[in-house]
Motif scaffolding. Structure first.
Motif, PDB file in Angstrom:
ATOM      1  N   PHE A  52       5.986  -0.620  -6.791  1.00 22.96           N
ATOM      2  CA  PHE A  52       6.637  -0.917  -5.792  1.00 22.96           C
ATOM      3  C   PHE A  52       5.707  -1.740  -4.628  1.00 22.96           C
ATOM      4  O   PHE A  52       4.450  -1.132  -4.764  1.00 22.96           O
ATOM      5  CB  PHE A  52       7.450   0.034  -4.807  1.00 22.96           C
ATOM      6  N   PHE A  53       6.227  -2.676  -4.087  1.00 23.67           N
ATOM      7  CA  PHE A  53       5.249  -3.127  -2.805  1.00 23.67           C
ATOM      8  C   PHE A  53       5.801  -2.797  -1.669  1.00 23.67           C
ATOM      9  O   PHE A  53       6.933  -2.350  -1.601  1.00 23.67           O
ATOM     10  CB  PHE A  53       5.686  -4.889  -2.716  1.00 23.67           C
ATOM     11  N   ILE A  54       5.018  -2.251  -0.777  1.00 22.97           N
ATOM     12  CA  ILE A  54       5.259  -1.550   0.198  1.00 22.97           C
ATOM     13  C   ILE A  54       4.508  -1.994   1.709  1.00 22.97           C
ATOM     14  O   ILE A  54       3.457  -2.682   1.481  1.00 22.97           O
ATOM     15  CB  ILE A  54       4.847  -0.015   0.164  1.00 22.97           C
ATOM     16  N   ALA A  94      -5.274  -8.240  -8.888  1.00 21.62           N
ATOM     17  CA  ALA A  94      -4.468  -8.695 -10.356  1.00 21.62           C
ATOM     18  C   ALA A  94      -3.298  -7.928 -10.471  1.00 21.62           C
ATOM     19  O   ALA A  94      -2.367  -8.810 -11.088  1.00 21.62           O
ATOM     20  CB  ALA A  94      -5.754  -8.050 -11.588  1.00 21.62           C
ATOM     21  N   LYS A  95      -2.937  -6.701 -10.157  1.00 22.45           N
ATOM     22  CA  LYS A  95      -1.825  -6.294 -10.422  1.00 22.45           C
ATOM     23  C   LYS A  95      -0.835  -6.812  -9.376  1.00 22.45           C
ATOM     24  O   LYS A  95       0.618  -7.077  -9.680  1.00 22.45           O
ATOM     25  CB  LYS A  95      -1.754  -4.704 -10.220  1.00 22.45           C
ATOM     26  N   VAL A  96      -1.018  -7.115  -8.200  1.00 21.86           N
ATOM     27  CA  VAL A  96      -0.376  -7.809  -7.055  1.00 21.86           C
ATOM     28  C   VAL A  96      -0.076  -9.168  -7.803  1.00 21.86           C
ATOM     29  O   VAL A  96       1.133  -9.743  -7.980  1.00 21.86           O
ATOM     30  CB  VAL A  96      -1.199  -7.853  -6.052  1.00 21.86           C
ATOM     31  N   ASP A  97      -0.903  -9.967  -8.319  1.00 18.47           N
ATOM     32  CA  ASP A  97      -0.386 -11.140  -9.096  1.00 18.47           C
ATOM     33  C   ASP A  97       0.527 -11.110 -10.132  1.00 18.47           C
ATOM     34  O   ASP A  97       1.357 -11.712 -10.326  1.00 18.47           O
ATOM     35  CB  ASP A  97      -1.818 -11.962  -9.400  1.00 18.47           C
ATOM     36  N   GLU A  98       0.265 -10.105 -11.054  1.00 21.61           N
ATOM     37  CA  GLU A  98       0.973  -9.776 -12.084  1.00 21.61           C
ATOM     38  C   GLU A  98       2.667  -9.570 -11.427  1.00 21.61           C
ATOM     39  O   GLU A  98       3.620 -10.017 -12.178  1.00 21.61           O
ATOM     40  CB  GLU A  98       0.627  -8.509 -12.952  1.00 21.61           C
ATOM     41  N   LEU A  99       2.659  -8.675 -10.317  1.00 22.62           N
ATOM     42  CA  LEU A  99       4.086  -8.175 -10.169  1.00 22.62           C
ATOM     43  C   LEU A  99       4.617  -9.244  -8.919  1.00 22.62           C
ATOM     44  O   LEU A  99       5.871  -9.321  -8.701  1.00 22.62           O
ATOM     45  CB  LEU A  99       4.131  -6.826  -9.603  1.00 22.62           C
ATOM     46  N   TRP A 100       4.030 -10.112  -8.487  1.00 19.21           N
ATOM     47  CA  TRP A 100       4.466 -10.942  -7.270  1.00 19.21           C
ATOM     48  C   TRP A 100       5.545 -11.948  -7.692  1.00 19.21           C
ATOM     49  O   TRP A 100       5.397 -12.634  -8.955  1.00 19.21           O
ATOM     50  CB  TRP A 100       3.236 -11.705  -6.740  1.00 19.21           C
ATOM     51  N   ASP A 101       6.559 -11.994  -6.894  1.00 21.71           N
ATOM     52  CA  ASP A 101       7.422 -13.144  -7.075  1.00 21.71           C
ATOM     53  C   ASP A 101       8.320 -13.653  -5.884  1.00 21.71           C
ATOM     54  O   ASP A 101       7.930 -13.217  -4.737  1.00 21.71           O
ATOM     55  CB  ASP A 101       8.707 -12.626  -8.095  1.00 21.71           C
ATOM     56  N   GLY A 118       1.166  -3.656   0.665  1.00 24.08           N
ATOM     57  CA  GLY A 118       0.422  -2.569  -0.144  1.00 24.08           C
ATOM     58  C   GLY A 118       1.269  -2.595  -1.535  1.00 24.08           C
ATOM     59  O   GLY A 118       2.370  -3.087  -1.660  1.00 24.08           O
ATOM     60  N   LEU A 119       0.471  -1.934  -2.605  1.00 28.95           N
ATOM     61  CA  LEU A 119       1.134  -1.656  -3.997  1.00 28.95           C
ATOM     62  C   LEU A 119       1.265  -0.224  -4.165  1.00 28.95           C
ATOM     63  O   LEU A 119       0.022   0.291  -3.778  1.00 28.95           O
ATOM     64  CB  LEU A 119       0.392  -2.476  -4.811  1.00 28.95           C
ATOM     65  N   ILE A 120       2.039   0.317  -4.401  1.00 26.62           N
ATOM     66  CA  ILE A 120       1.947   1.816  -4.672  1.00 26.62           C
ATOM     67  C   ILE A 120       2.781   2.181  -6.037  1.00 26.62           C
ATOM     68  O   ILE A 120       3.480   1.071  -6.850  1.00 26.62           O
ATOM     69  CB  ILE A 120       2.987   2.545  -3.821  1.00 26.62           C
TER      70      ILE A 120
END
Length: 162
Positions: A52-54, A94-101, A118-120
């Motif tokens: 999740f993003f938080i 890199a994970k933020v970039d992968e999950l971002w939309d 944040g990313l959890i």
């Protein structure tokens, strides 16, 4: 659990989580009060871990830093899932970039570089499911039929360690 429902397994939990656009993520505050927020799962892994993003500056993030134990809840017609797990804050651009939309951008004013972003990752420990067999449409039909006939819908519950 009734005889007509199969045992809950990891694949069932992953499938239900993947089909859920919004879940409730419940955390415990320092004083023991529970705090639940609607959240959008960005990714569900094959192990039923959920990303999740938080917002880092809210009550939810503060509570999670003190007590990482959480519950993810899914509720839909004829299908209820409760997943217990632990939160880990992850600093991984890199994970933020992968999950971002684009849907995430609406919540963070400065995009991927927002200091509040944040990313959890929730590592799932166990899950409990209450439900009716046959998916959403079948469950709706069973619920309507039970209202008309006055008979119980059937279904049942099961718990599994993940």
């Amino acid at each position: 659990m009734s005889n007509d429902q199969k045992n809950l397994d990891l694949n069932d939990v992953v499938s239900i989580l993947n089909d859920s656009r919004i879940v409730m993520l419940t955390t415990a505050l320092n004083d023991g009060k529970l705090l639940a927020h609607p959240m959008v799962p960005q990714q569900v892994t094959a192990d039923a871990d959920v990303w999740f993003f938080i917002g880092l500056h809210g009550d939810q993030a503060t509570a999670l830093r003190t007590n990482p134990h959480v519950n993810i809840t899914v509720a839909e017609a004829g299908n209820w899932l409760s997943v217990a797990g632990r939160v880990e804050f992850v600093d991984d651009p890199a994970k933020v970039d992968e999950l971002w939309d684009d849907s995430v951008a609406a919540w963070f004013e400065h995009g991927r570089n927002d200091p509040n972003l944040g990313l959890i990752k929730v590592t799932s420990d166990s899950a409990q499911h209450w439900g009716l067999t046959g998916g959403k449409l079948s469950a709706m039909a069973q619920i309507v039929k039970s209202k008309v006939t006055g008979q119980r819908t059937g279904g049942g519950s099961d718990t599994t360690e993940l």
